[in-house]
Scaffold this active site. Structure first.
Site, mmCIF file in Angstrom:
data_model
loop_
_atom_site.group_PDB
_atom_site.id
_atom_site.type_symbol
_atom_site.label_atom_id
_atom_site.label_comp_id
_atom_site.label_asym_id
_atom_site.label_seq_id
_atom_site.Cartn_x
_atom_site.Cartn_y
_atom_site.Cartn_z
ATOM 1 N N ASP A 1 2.016 -4.339 0.589
ATOM 2 C CA ASP A 1 1.449 -3.184 0.176
ATOM 3 C C ASP A 1 2.993 -2.497 1.044
ATOM 4 O O ASP A 1 3.186 -2.592 2.043
ATOM 5 C CB ASP A 1 0.657 -2.560 0.758
ATOM 6 C CG ASP A 1 0.307 -1.206 0.555
ATOM 7 O OD1 ASP A 1 1.564 -0.410 0.140
ATOM 8 O OD2 ASP A 1 -0.628 -0.324 1.151
ATOM 9 N N ASP B 1 4.506 -0.822 -5.765
ATOM 10 C CA ASP B 1 4.897 -0.591 -4.373
ATOM 11 C C ASP B 1 3.745 -1.536 -3.903
ATOM 12 O O ASP B 1 3.756 -1.902 -2.262
ATOM 13 C CB ASP B 1 5.091 0.718 -3.569
ATOM 14 C CG ASP B 1 3.958 1.570 -3.975
ATOM 15 O OD1 ASP B 1 2.778 1.258 -4.414
ATOM 16 O OD2 ASP B 1 3.699 2.269 -2.536
ATOM 17 N N GLU B 2 3.112 -2.341 -4.551
ATOM 18 C CA GLU B 2 2.236 -3.288 -3.882
ATOM 19 C C GLU B 2 1.972 -4.146 -5.014
ATOM 20 O O GLU B 2 1.703 -4.094 -6.626
ATOM 21 C CB GLU B 2 0.805 -2.346 -3.592
ATOM 22 C CG GLU B 2 0.214 -1.587 -4.489
ATOM 23 C CD GLU B 2 -1.009 -0.671 -4.161
ATOM 24 O OE1 GLU B 2 -2.287 -1.568 -3.441
ATOM 25 O OE2 GLU B 2 -1.536 0.419 -4.174
#
Length: 415
Positions: free
Chosen positions: A16, A112-113
């Site tokens: 993350d 983003d993860e």
């Protein structure tokens, strides 16, 4: 190193990125290093909305959805930048390309993860060594700080990555759940929002332990099969595989209705389209997807069937936006003949987190401004019934009408 891995289970990482947009901006402008930074629509607009901010800004009380003027009041030295979505997508692609050098089993959860299954990566070292390597390389190569959760399944890996930010690495085993998770409020659990927590409270379920030990029948009657699923999560049970193709398993979400009698009235047809749009929106939200293409299907009493679609500049998920697009298609393409069937479909759906983070800030701010009103609507409908208050539409423009006056009038009359 094989002895460091389970014989039958899995080892899953949840990677993350911390304050991703702000981190990317700082990576491409080193002068921002160590300074309070926020990403917002128009830094010159007082009503601009903060999309995200770095940890320096958060320590000063700045948070997402706060207006720029309020953020500046809390943190006068705050630097505000407009978003650069092409750059964020480019860095995201680089991040996942790097992760693919670790394992082919990667499942992006958002821009983003994502999850990485490293069960068969024992030749690269112990799980903690691999996580440390990933964190170090992403920081050195791309200046992107990440937190990583290490666990036997996706739910626990996601939970673990949230435990220490920024730049944390956390191992969470099933045997750790009673001591580390059970005392927490049930609302802290990944996958449980405010409304679900409220429903659980009616069963006297307030902590994750309460949920882990809850009665199956009561959970199922209140939350359906999702109640049992959440109980399993609270006990650390999650059989979902890391699937690189998971977001491509369905391409469209739609709903149609065969009418009990032919419809020839435009207003009646639009009301049907509005109800269908609400159903499609609800299903999209459950699957956490959005769409940039809306399609309508019209079947006439003579069995003639037509479909028409339109592409949108930004992805949508709210019922009002789906209805607006579908209504415009209807009024443009209906020839006035009696209708036997009407359908509304969201085409080419994609994962919500990826798409919504690519919205232009005008759309973001418009949604943010409506959020308090939408929450008020939900609370009223929960208290008085689903149809206590609904959006209307203007027959001349096919746009949803404002409902603020309706809400205020009802409150003024004694709620």
């Amino acid at each position: 190193m094989k002895s460091m891995y389970p014989k039958n289970g899995r080892v899953i990482l949840h990677v993350d990125a911390n304050a991703f947009y702000a981190s990317v901006e700082t990576a491409h402008d080193p002068s921002l290093e160590g300074k309070a930074l926020a990403i917002a629509g128009d830094p010159k607009e007082r009503r601009g909305i903060i999309v995200t901010c770095n940890y320096q800004a958060r320590s000063r009380g700045v948070y997402t959805t706060m207006t720029v003027w309020e953020a500046k009041r809390k943190c006068p030295e705050l630097i505000v930048r407009k978003p650069n979505f092409p750059l964020y997508r480019e860095v995201s692609a680089q991040m996942f390309e790097f992760l693919s050098t670790i394992s082919p089993l990667i499942e992006p959860a958002s821009i983003d993860e994502g999850y990485v299954d490293i069960t068969d990566c024992y030749e690269m070292g112990a799980p903690l060594d691999i996580a440390t390597y990933i964190q170090r390389e992403l920081l050195e190569q791309y200046k992107i700080p990440v937190s990583i959760g290490i666990a036997p399944n996706k739910f626990l890996a996601k939970t673990a990555s949230d435990m220490k930010k920024p730049l944390g690495i956390t191992v969470l085993r099933k045997r750790d759940i009673p001591s580390l998770l059970w005392a927490r409020p049930v609302s802290d659990m990944h996958g449980i929002g405010e409304k679900t927590a409220e429903k659980l409270s009616t069963l006297h379920i307030y902590t994750i332990e309460d949920l882990a030990k809850a009665d199956d029948a009561s959970l199922k009657s209140t939350l359906g099969v999702n109640g049992i699923r959440l109980k399993n999560r609270a006990n650390g049970v999650d059989d979902r595989q890391v699937d690189p193709e998971s977001i491509h398993q369905f391409k469209s979400i739609g709903n149609s209705t065969t009418l009990p009698a032919d419809v020839t009235d435009e207003h009646a047809a639009l009301e049907i389209i509005q109800r269908l749009s609400e159903t499609v929106s609800a299903r999209m939200k459950r699957k956490e997807v959005v769409s940039s293409t809306i399609q309508i299907m019209l079947k006439y009493s003579d069995r003639k069937l037509i479909t028409r679609s339109r592409s949108l500049p930004n992805p949508i998920v709210e019922a009002s936006a789906i209805f607006q697009s579908a209504a415009q298609l209807f009024t443009k393409n209906w020839n006035g003949d009696p209708l036997r069937l009407i359908g509304v479909t969201a085409m080419n759906v994609e994962a919500k987190h990826d798409a919504l983070k690519q919205l232009d800030l005008f759309s973001f701010e418009e949604e943010a401004k409506q959020e308090p009103l939408l929450k008020t609507m939900e609370k009223l409908n929960e208290k008085y019934g689903d149809n206590f208050i609904r959006r209307g539409f203007d027959r001349n423009t096919n746009r949803s009408k404002g409902i603020r006056d309706d809400i205020e009038n009802r409150f003024n009359k004694g709620k």
